[in-house]
Each structure stands twice: as C-alpha cells, then as structure tokens.
Write a protein that holds these residues in place. Structure first.
Motif, short mmCIF file in Angstrom:
data_model
loop_
_atom_site.label_atom_id
_atom_site.label_comp_id
_atom_site.label_asym_id
_atom_site.label_seq_id
_atom_site.Cartn_x
_atom_site.Cartn_y
_atom_site.Cartn_z
N VAL A 1 0.86 -1.19 0.00
CA VAL A 1 0.00 0.00 0.00
C VAL A 1 0.89 1.23 0.00
CG1 VAL A 1 -1.86 1.23 1.16
CG2 VAL A 1 -1.71 -1.25 1.38
N LEU A 2 0.64 2.16 -0.92
CA LEU A 2 1.40 3.40 -1.04
C LEU A 2 0.44 4.59 -1.03
CD1 LEU A 2 3.56 2.32 -4.11
CD2 LEU A 2 4.22 2.19 -1.71
N SER A 3 0.91 5.71 -0.51
CA SER A 3 0.12 6.93 -0.53
C SER A 3 1.04 8.13 -0.66
CB SER A 3 -0.71 7.06 0.76
OG SER A 3 -1.37 8.30 0.80
N ASP A 4 0.59 9.12 -1.45
CA ASP A 4 1.34 10.38 -1.57
C ASP A 4 1.19 11.24 -0.32
OD1 ASP A 4 2.22 9.73 -4.10
OD2 ASP A 4 0.57 10.77 -5.11
N THR A 5 0.18 10.94 0.49
CA THR A 5 -0.08 11.72 1.71
C THR A 5 -0.23 10.78 2.91
OG1 THR A 5 -2.44 11.70 1.18
CG2 THR A 5 -1.19 13.63 0.47
N PRO A 6 0.87 10.12 3.30
CA PRO A 6 0.77 9.14 4.40
C PRO A 6 0.29 9.74 5.71
CG PRO A 6 3.06 9.56 3.83
CD PRO A 6 2.23 10.24 2.80
N VAL B 1 -11.17 3.41 2.33
CA VAL B 1 -9.77 3.84 2.29
C VAL B 1 -9.65 5.22 1.64
CG1 VAL B 1 -9.28 2.70 0.08
CG2 VAL B 1 -7.44 3.02 1.70
N SER B 2 -8.74 6.02 2.18
CA SER B 2 -8.44 7.31 1.58
C SER B 2 -7.60 7.10 0.32
CB SER B 2 -7.71 8.19 2.60
OG SER B 2 -6.48 7.61 2.99
N PHE C 1 -7.00 4.14 -5.73
CA PHE C 1 -8.21 4.62 -5.08
C PHE C 1 -8.15 6.15 -5.05
CE2 PHE C 1 -7.18 0.50 -3.30
CZ PHE C 1 -8.38 -0.18 -3.40
N SER C 2 -9.10 6.81 -5.71
CA SER C 2 -9.06 8.27 -5.76
C SER C 2 -9.84 8.90 -4.62
CB SER C 2 -9.59 8.79 -7.09
OG SER C 2 -10.97 8.50 -7.21
#
Length: 140
Positions: A34-39, A61-62, A120-121
């Motif tokens: 799982v990766l996010s630009d805004t952890p 999920v965000s 996921f947007s």
C-alpha cells in the motif's frame, strides 16, 4: 470455518497508519503493498471475513495505491480470482496492460497470479468497496 478481523487506522497514531496496513497486507497469504502520496492523512478501515476458502473484505480507504508485483507473486500466490465492487468513490484497476475505471455498483475481476495496481481516488473522501478472493480451484 468462519473468522473475522478488523483493522482501523484510527486506532493508531497518524504517522503509523499507512505503515501498519502496508505491513498487514505485505505479510498476507496474498501479499500486496500500500502506497500513498499523503501518508500523514492516510485512513483505512478493513473488515476481513474468512468463509472457509473464500475471503471477503469490506474496505473504506483514503486515496492510495495497492500493488501486487512479480516479486510478491513469487513470494506467495494462492491462485485467486478476485472480484471488486466499489460502493462509492472511484478506483482504477490495472492488470495485463489494461486499465478499468470503476464507480459505484460496477465490478471488476482480477487474477492474483498477475501483477496489478489498484488506484483509489476517493473523490474527496474515502472509497468504499467489497472485495472477494475466491480460489480458482473452486471455480472449476
């Protein structure tokens, strides 16, 4: 055998939420990352239900990405056919050179034996979905 587990990122400090879900899924029988630009703003609630050989997940999920790479497939491949049905929000499933954008009440199938990416947007909020993993051996 029926078993249920719940992961709530809100139970953790903000700086630990993304890493905790990433670790949970990286060590699963069907490993993913799982990766996010805004952890620092990442949020997720995961309800996991095992119904014998079938695993059903409710996910909120965000914005983030879930990846299954060739390396993760070599690590473990339970040979699953997976169905995702978004309940709200938007997501894009990419596999075998194809992208499929989904909104509410559509569905997509993907194969655990092939690399994939799910984006996921959230459309300003959480994306909610139901996902089922079904062993290919059960499908005949």
């Amino acid at each position: 055998m029926l078993s249920e587990a719940v992961f709530r990122s809100g139970d953790l400090p903000a700086q630990d939420r993304l890493a905790a879900l990433d670790e949970l899924w990286a060590n699963d029988a069907h490993p993913m990352r799982v990766l996010s630009d805004t952890p620092e703003r990442f949020r997720a609630t995961v309800r996991m239900l095992d119904l014998g050989a079938v695993n059903v997940v409710g996910l909120a999920v965000s914005p983030c990405e879930v990846l299954r790479t060739p390396e993760l497939i070599r690590q473990a491949d339970p040979e699953l056919c997976s169905v995702i049905v978004p309940l709200n929000g938007r997501l894009v499933v990419s596999q075998a050179g194809r992208d499929r954008a989904l909104g509410g009440n559509e569905l997509v199938l993907y194969d655990s034996s092939q690399p994939f990416r799910i984006r996921f947007s959230g459309d300003g909020g959480a994306t909610r979905l139901v996902r089922a993993h079904i062993p290919r051996a059960l499908l005949g």
